[in-house]
Every structure is written in structure tokens, then in C-alpha cells.
Motif scaffolding. Structure first.
Motif, mmCIF file in Angstrom:
data_model
loop_
_atom_site.group_PDB
_atom_site.id
_atom_site.type_symbol
_atom_site.label_atom_id
_atom_site.label_comp_id
_atom_site.label_asym_id
_atom_site.label_seq_id
_atom_site.Cartn_x
_atom_site.Cartn_y
_atom_site.Cartn_z
ATOM 1 N N UNK A 94 -12.588 12.178 0.195
ATOM 2 C CA UNK A 94 -12.073 13.074 1.625
ATOM 3 C C UNK A 94 -11.506 11.376 2.344
ATOM 4 N N UNK A 95 -12.673 10.576 2.445
ATOM 5 C CA UNK A 95 -12.812 9.008 3.369
ATOM 6 C C UNK A 95 -12.425 8.594 2.245
ATOM 7 N N UNK A 96 -12.228 8.420 0.947
ATOM 8 C CA UNK A 96 -11.391 7.258 0.268
ATOM 9 C C UNK A 96 -9.879 7.548 -0.521
ATOM 10 N N UNK A 97 -9.852 9.138 0.078
ATOM 11 C CA UNK A 97 -8.101 9.028 0.046
ATOM 12 C C UNK A 97 -7.209 7.999 0.389
ATOM 13 N N UNK A 98 -7.324 8.470 1.745
ATOM 14 C CA UNK A 98 -5.961 6.874 2.140
ATOM 15 C C UNK A 98 -6.177 5.798 1.655
ATOM 16 N N UNK A 99 -7.246 4.942 1.521
ATOM 17 C CA UNK A 99 -7.018 3.757 1.342
ATOM 18 C C UNK A 99 -6.649 3.980 -0.394
ATOM 19 N N UNK A 100 -8.006 4.803 -1.141
ATOM 20 C CA UNK A 100 -6.649 4.879 -2.703
ATOM 21 C C UNK A 100 -5.120 5.209 -2.818
ATOM 22 N N UNK A 101 -4.599 6.150 -1.661
ATOM 23 C CA UNK A 101 -3.426 5.908 -1.571
ATOM 24 C C UNK A 101 -2.001 4.725 -1.533
ATOM 25 N N UNK A 102 -2.889 3.869 -0.763
ATOM 26 C CA UNK A 102 -2.551 2.664 -0.177
ATOM 27 C C UNK A 102 -2.381 1.514 -1.259
ATOM 28 N N UNK A 103 -3.244 1.947 -1.824
ATOM 29 C CA UNK A 103 -3.532 0.839 -3.386
ATOM 30 C C UNK A 103 -2.792 1.090 -4.248
ATOM 31 N N UNK A 104 -2.853 2.107 -4.962
ATOM 32 C CA UNK A 104 -2.507 3.106 -5.855
ATOM 33 C C UNK A 104 -1.156 3.366 -5.443
ATOM 34 N N UNK A 105 0.024 3.389 -5.006
ATOM 35 C CA UNK A 105 0.955 3.014 -4.414
ATOM 36 C C UNK A 105 1.805 1.944 -4.181
ATOM 37 N N UNK A 106 0.718 0.628 -4.036
ATOM 38 C CA UNK A 106 1.325 -0.709 -4.451
ATOM 39 C C UNK A 106 1.114 -0.791 -5.497
ATOM 40 N N UNK A 107 0.068 -0.501 -6.488
ATOM 41 C CA UNK A 107 0.019 -0.546 -7.756
ATOM 42 C C UNK A 107 1.294 0.050 -8.410
ATOM 43 N N UNK A 108 1.604 0.904 -8.149
ATOM 44 C CA UNK A 108 3.500 2.064 -8.841
ATOM 45 C C UNK A 108 4.686 1.129 -7.983
ATOM 46 N N UNK A 109 4.233 0.044 -6.982
ATOM 47 C CA UNK A 109 5.349 -0.674 -6.607
ATOM 48 C C UNK A 109 4.805 -2.385 -6.986
ATOM 49 N N UNK A 110 4.311 -2.442 -7.967
ATOM 50 C CA UNK A 110 3.418 -3.808 -8.579
ATOM 51 C C UNK A 110 4.978 -4.632 -8.484
ATOM 52 N N UNK A 111 5.987 -4.063 -9.678
ATOM 53 C CA UNK A 111 7.071 -4.889 -10.061
ATOM 54 C C UNK A 111 8.165 -5.376 -8.750
ATOM 55 N N UNK A 112 7.496 -5.225 -7.837
ATOM 56 C CA UNK A 112 7.990 -5.856 -6.735
ATOM 57 C C UNK A 112 7.325 -6.682 -5.471
ATOM 58 N N UNK A 113 6.259 -7.013 -6.289
ATOM 59 C CA UNK A 113 5.156 -7.853 -5.240
ATOM 60 C C UNK A 113 4.852 -8.980 -5.802
ATOM 61 N N UNK A 114 5.107 -9.998 -4.567
ATOM 62 C CA UNK A 114 5.142 -11.659 -5.456
ATOM 63 C C UNK A 114 3.279 -11.478 -5.578
ATOM 64 N N UNK A 115 2.897 -11.310 -4.862
ATOM 65 C CA UNK A 115 1.056 -12.224 -4.614
ATOM 66 C C UNK A 115 0.101 -11.540 -4.229
#
Length: 225
Positions: free
Chosen positions: A168-189
Motif C-alpha cells: 500500500x505504501x509504495x503504490x503512490x510513489x510507484x505510480x508517479x515514477x511509472x507515469x513518468x516512465x510512460x511519458x519518457x519521450x517528453x522528459x528532457x532531463x
């Protein structure tokens, strides 16, 4: 299931773990540069990649490899925010629980003797209200993830409580980084990975997890009066 493909997928993730741990820094540029190839391979061998990546993630967590951010980004990149989050939560919770059990049955006595005052106070907190303390340290990673796999092992916390609170505790942070991973093409650094609003949101979740402890202490004080 073609287990050769699963093994190949696990080796790919293991190679990324090795890259991430060299020099102790996130190799963001490499992950971004190979985005197209990784996505193409995953599309051709989706099930094998999902199983292999999940197994590799669980193993990396169990042996405390410091590559959690890169691996979570990769899972989001390969499988999307929802499947990636689910796979990471399962894998990380299993890996953390394996580390917890290994510490409990192999090193508990020696570790208790060597724990300093700070860790002793933390261990007493786990003994008083295990679920909420584990939930708090997972929601707000004040201490290293690997350390919080070990300290509860030296207390009476059950493996089931540890696993559920960790998941339960790692789910919010995991979602944040997984979501960023999916959007990796739009992240510059790599500096764009976590903004102030994300950190504030995670901190608030951690404070909320402590409310049951505060309520319990207040109720106990009222009873004593």
C-alpha cells in the motif's frame, strides 16, 4: 510460455540494473536513447518481458540493488502506468518481504546488538504500531528502502503486515515514477522527474498515515485520565 524469452527479458533488466549501479547514478540518457528498441522488443514479447522484468525487479529488491527509480521508470516505459505500477508493487513487495525474512532468520540477533539509538527508537515504533509505521516509511522515504526492509525484521512485525503495508505504501510513489516512465519521450532531463507538487503530495500522504497513531495515543491519554 517460452522461458528462454523470459530469461532474455530478465537479462535485459539485469543489464539495466548494472548500468544504474555503476557510479551510483541514474543513467537517464541511456534509457531515453534506447526507448524505441525497448518498446519494440516488448511489443513482440509482451508476456515474457512482463514476467522477466517482474522477476528481475523482485530479485533486485531482495538483494538491495540501488536501482529502484530507474527500474520503475523502465517498467512504466515498457508496460504503461497502470500495468507498470501493478508489476512494480507486486515485485517490490515480494522482494522486500524476502529481504525482511532473510534478515529475520539469518541476522536478527547480531543486528539487534549493533543497532544504534536512532534505529532502536525506530524499531520500538514498529513494535507499537507496526502497520502504520511501515506505511509511513514507505509513503515518505526518509530512510533508504533497503534499510526499511531490515529494521522491522528485528521486531515482532508479522510478514503479512509487512507485505501489505509495503504494498500500500509504495503504490503512490510507484505510480508517479511509472507515469513518468510512460511519458519518457517528453522528459528532457533527469531533473524533470519529480516536481515540488509531487513531493508535497507524497509528504501529505505520509502525514495522513500517522493520523491513526496520533488518534490512538490521544485515546490512551484520555483513558488514563
Amino acid at each position: 510460455m517460452n522461458w528462454k524469452k523470459v530469461a532474455l527479458a530478465a537479462l535485459i533488466i539485469a543489464a539495466m540494473i548494472t548500468a544504474a549501479t555503476q557510479g551510483g547514478r541514474l543513467d537517464f540518457a541511456t534509457l531515453k536513447a534506447h526507448r524505441a528498441e525497448l518498446l519494440a522488443f516488448t511489443e513482440r514479447h509482451y508476456a515474457a518481458m512482463l514476467i522477466g522484468a517482474t522477476l528481475a525487479y523482485a530479485l533486485a529488491t531482495a538483494v538491495s540493488f540501488p536501482a529502484g527509480v530507474l527500474l520503475t521508470l523502465t517498467m512504466g516505459l515498457l508496460f504503461g502506468r497502470w500495468v507498470g505500477t501493478a508489476a512494480v508493487v507486486v515485485a517490490a513487495s515480494i522482494g522486500a518481504t524476502l529481504a525482511f525474512l532473510a534478515a529475520r532468520y539469518l541476522f536478527a540477533d547480531a543486528a539487534r546488538r549493533r543497532m544504534g539509538p536512532r534505529l532502536q527508537r525506530l524499531a520500538r515504533g514498529f513494535e507499537r504500531d507496526a502497520f502504520n509505521y511501515i506505511l509511513f516509511v514507505r509513503l515518505v522515504p526518509v530512510f533508504p528502502f533497503w534499510l526499511m526492509n531490515l529494521v522491522p525484521a528485528f521486531t515482532p512485525v508479522s510478514a503479512r503486515t509487512f507485505f501489505v503495508a509495503t504494498a500500500i505504501g509504495i503504490t503512490p510513489g510507484t505510480f508517479v515514477f511509472a507515469n513518468l516512465g510512460e511519458s519518457l519521450g517528453r522528459i528532457d532531463s533527469a531533473g524533470d522527474l519529480v516536481g515540488r507538487n509531487t513531493l508535497i503530495a507524497l509528504a501529505l500522504l505520509g502525514v495522513m498515515s500517522l493520523l491513526p497513531i496520533a488518534f490512538k495515543k490521544l485515546r490512551n491519554r484520555r483513558k488514563k485520565r
